[in-house]
Design an enzyme around this catalytic site. Sequence first.
Site, PDB file in Angstrom:
ATOM      1  N   ASN A 140      55.990 -49.820 -41.603  1.00  0.00           N
ATOM      2  CA  ASN A 140      55.101 -48.736 -42.053  1.00  0.00           C
ATOM      3  C   ASN A 140      55.885 -47.443 -42.270  1.00  0.00           C
ATOM      4  O   ASN A 140      55.705 -46.757 -43.279  1.00  0.00           O
ATOM      5  CB  ASN A 140      54.020 -48.466 -40.995  1.00  0.00           C
ATOM      6  CG  ASN A 140      52.796 -49.333 -41.182  1.00  0.00           C
ATOM      7  OD1 ASN A 140      52.504 -49.765 -42.277  1.00  0.00           O
ATOM      8  ND2 ASN A 140      52.091 -49.594 -40.094  1.00  0.00           N
ATOM      9  N   GLU A 179      48.469 -55.916 -35.957  1.00  0.00           N
ATOM     10  CA  GLU A 179      49.499 -56.819 -36.504  1.00  0.00           C
ATOM     11  C   GLU A 179      49.631 -58.031 -35.597  1.00  0.00           C
ATOM     12  O   GLU A 179      50.696 -58.603 -35.434  1.00  0.00           O
ATOM     13  CB  GLU A 179      50.848 -56.096 -36.696  1.00  0.00           C
ATOM     14  CG  GLU A 179      51.058 -54.855 -35.876  1.00  0.00           C
ATOM     15  CD  GLU A 179      51.257 -55.125 -34.382  1.00  0.00           C
ATOM     16  OE1 GLU A 179      50.251 -54.986 -33.644  1.00  0.00           O
ATOM     17  OE2 GLU A 179      52.380 -55.471 -33.967  1.00  0.00           O
ATOM     18  N   ASP A 228      52.665 -62.075 -33.169  1.00  0.00           N
ATOM     19  CA  ASP A 228      52.745 -60.606 -33.268  1.00  0.00           C
ATOM     20  C   ASP A 228      53.929 -60.263 -34.186  1.00  0.00           C
ATOM     21  O   ASP A 228      55.054 -60.710 -33.944  1.00  0.00           O
ATOM     22  CB  ASP A 228      52.954 -60.014 -31.868  1.00  0.00           C
ATOM     23  CG  ASP A 228      52.742 -58.511 -31.858  1.00  0.00           C
ATOM     24  OD1 ASP A 228      51.799 -58.033 -31.219  1.00  0.00           O
ATOM     25  OD2 ASP A 228      53.554 -57.797 -32.510  1.00  0.00           O
ATOM     26  N   ASP A 254      50.268 -52.761 -45.462  1.00  0.00           N
ATOM     27  CA  ASP A 254      49.064 -53.552 -45.764  1.00  0.00           C
ATOM     28  C   ASP A 254      49.404 -54.782 -46.608  1.00  0.00           C
ATOM     29  O   ASP A 254      48.883 -55.878 -46.381  1.00  0.00           O
ATOM     30  CB  ASP A 254      48.041 -52.694 -46.531  1.00  0.00           C
ATOM     31  CG  ASP A 254      47.340 -51.700 -45.619  1.00  0.00           C
ATOM     32  OD1 ASP A 254      47.584 -51.751 -44.395  1.00  0.00           O
ATOM     33  OD2 ASP A 254      46.561 -50.871 -46.122  1.00  0.00           O
TER      34      ASP A 254
HETATM   35  N1  LIG Z   1      49.808 -50.838 -42.615  1.00  0.00           N
HETATM   36  C1  LIG Z   1      49.102 -51.193 -41.558  1.00  0.00           C
HETATM   37  N2  LIG Z   1      49.598 -51.004 -40.344  1.00  0.00           N
HETATM   38  C2  LIG Z   1      48.895 -51.402 -39.264  1.00  0.00           C
HETATM   39  C3  LIG Z   1      47.641 -51.996 -39.413  1.00  0.00           C
HETATM   40  N3  LIG Z   1      47.194 -52.297 -38.170  1.00  0.00           N
HETATM   41  C4  LIG Z   1      48.129 -51.901 -37.298  1.00  0.00           C
HETATM   42  N4  LIG Z   1      49.190 -51.358 -37.940  1.00  0.00           N
HETATM   43  C5  LIG Z   1      50.404 -50.770 -37.407  1.00  0.00           C
HETATM   44  O1  LIG Z   1      51.152 -51.738 -36.697  1.00  0.00           O
HETATM   45  C6  LIG Z   1      52.044 -51.021 -35.847  1.00  0.00           C
HETATM   46  C7  LIG Z   1      52.238 -51.754 -34.569  1.00  0.00           C
HETATM   47  O2  LIG Z   1      53.203 -51.077 -33.853  1.00  0.00           O
HETATM   48  P1  LIG Z   1      53.668 -51.493 -32.409  1.00  0.00           P
HETATM   49  O3  LIG Z   1      52.493 -51.905 -31.592  1.00  0.00           O
HETATM   50  O4  LIG Z   1      54.502 -50.388 -31.878  1.00  0.00           O
HETATM   51  O5  LIG Z   1      54.494 -52.788 -32.593  1.00  0.00           O
HETATM   52  P2  LIG Z   1      55.752 -53.108 -33.502  1.00  0.00           P
HETATM   53  O6  LIG Z   1      56.241 -51.928 -34.228  1.00  0.00           O
HETATM   54  O7  LIG Z   1      55.374 -54.294 -34.347  1.00  0.00           O
HETATM   55  O8  LIG Z   1      56.801 -53.529 -32.453  1.00  0.00           O
HETATM   56  P3  LIG Z   1      56.926 -54.880 -31.651  1.00  0.00           P
HETATM   57  O9  LIG Z   1      55.576 -55.512 -31.610  1.00  0.00           O
HETATM   58  O10 LIG Z   1      57.402 -54.489 -30.290  1.00  0.00           O
HETATM   59  O11 LIG Z   1      57.913 -55.723 -32.371  1.00  0.00           O
HETATM   60  C8  LIG Z   1      51.455 -49.615 -35.660  1.00  0.00           C
HETATM   61  O12 LIG Z   1      52.290 -48.678 -36.294  1.00  0.00           O
HETATM   62  C9  LIG Z   1      50.117 -49.695 -36.383  1.00  0.00           C
HETATM   63  O13 LIG Z   1      49.794 -48.487 -37.007  1.00  0.00           O
HETATM   64  C10 LIG Z   1      47.107 -52.154 -40.721  1.00  0.00           C
HETATM   65  O14 LIG Z   1      46.004 -52.649 -40.951  1.00  0.00           O
HETATM   66  N5  LIG Z   1      47.876 -51.738 -41.761  1.00  0.00           N
END
Ligand SMILES: Nc1nc2c(ncn2[C@@H]2O[C@H](COP(=O)(O)OP(=O)(O)OP(=O)(O)O)[C@@H](O)[C@H]2O)c(=O)[nH]1
Length: 335
Positions: A221, A256, A213, A230
Amino acid sequence: MLTPQQARQRLRRVSSLTINEASNLDSLLTDLLSEGCHFLCVDQITVWLINDIDSAEYLHCVASSCEIDVQTIPNLDIAQHPDYFERMFKGETIMANHQLQSTHNDQSDNVANTILDTVIFHNGKAQGVISCKTKSPHWWSNEDIVYAESLADSCSRRLMALETLKLQNKLSELVFVDALTGLKNRRYFNERVQSAKNSQYRMQTPLSLIMIDLDHFKHINDEFGHKAGDIVLSQFARTCQNQLRLEDCLCRYGGEEFIIILPYTGEQQASQLAERLRVTIENMVIQHEQRIIKLTASFGVAEMALEHSIEDTIKKADVAVYKAKNVGRNCVITL
Ligand SMILES: Nc1nc2c(ncn2[C@@H]2O[C@H](COP(=O)(O)OP(=O)(O)OP(=O)(O)O)[C@@H](O)[C@H]2O)c(=O)[nH]1
């Protein structure tokens, strides 16, 4: 010597063989053309297709029973052979004694060829021809004509099978591949992990999963924009993929979140691999619009014991990632 009926039976059998998309048209049709040469006792059989079935301009040679590069054979322009094309579009079988014997002669021939051309159909329309050719004068019997027409039908079925196969491959690409990263997706993971589990049972070999993860991805983002996010996901995928063996399978599990299936791999080796990936990701430098983006990830490793279910092992790897997040991220936890 085969009877005409035996020859047709052989042709039907050969034309039922499974095809694979890797073959080019030449190799796709070779076995059929060899069958044809054998029965019809001709010097060469070539397959010609129309450039575009809805707006025909020329026929081009796509396969030959002889070992020649079909690309070097000149096209046959519709404008130069209007009578021939008119009859072909009607679906007629065209023989040399129909005053067209020079149509398919290539420059190297100095003897008038004897030709038997039968139409290949596609959706009821002429798609091309099978051209059987001998240098010595030959009178085509009714049996020859019936056989040549069956040969054309066999080629037509092969071409349609190839089209279907290409379509199937394209569909499974859409169904099983994540468009952003090019990795296999979760649906594919579910199938692949089951077959890995089956081989584990059969061969009594170890099998492990690594769940990954990305850390603070939301922040990436927010700070650099979704497009940059992306790019980070794609580069992460490429970098990890380059570190893996062919039999390992890295999939995008969710936004992610990624997961790796590691056949023949025990807990210790899986942890070592996860640590190597962690360091590689930590050292990765991603440039976006003159800015540098840095990334880390949290890893959860779980070996799937023979008696453990897939679901329990995924859960274990997930719990390990959760713990990795809790102890500060950018680390590997093995459960
Ligand atoms: N650019 C982009 N962002 C994505 C995609 N899929 C998921 N995300 C973003 O990944 C982020 C995941 O956020 P969180 O689940 O809060 O996790 P995190 O910010 O990585 O925090 P931790 O996992 O606790 O370290 C979200 O803001 C989603 O919008 C994608 O295909 N492209």
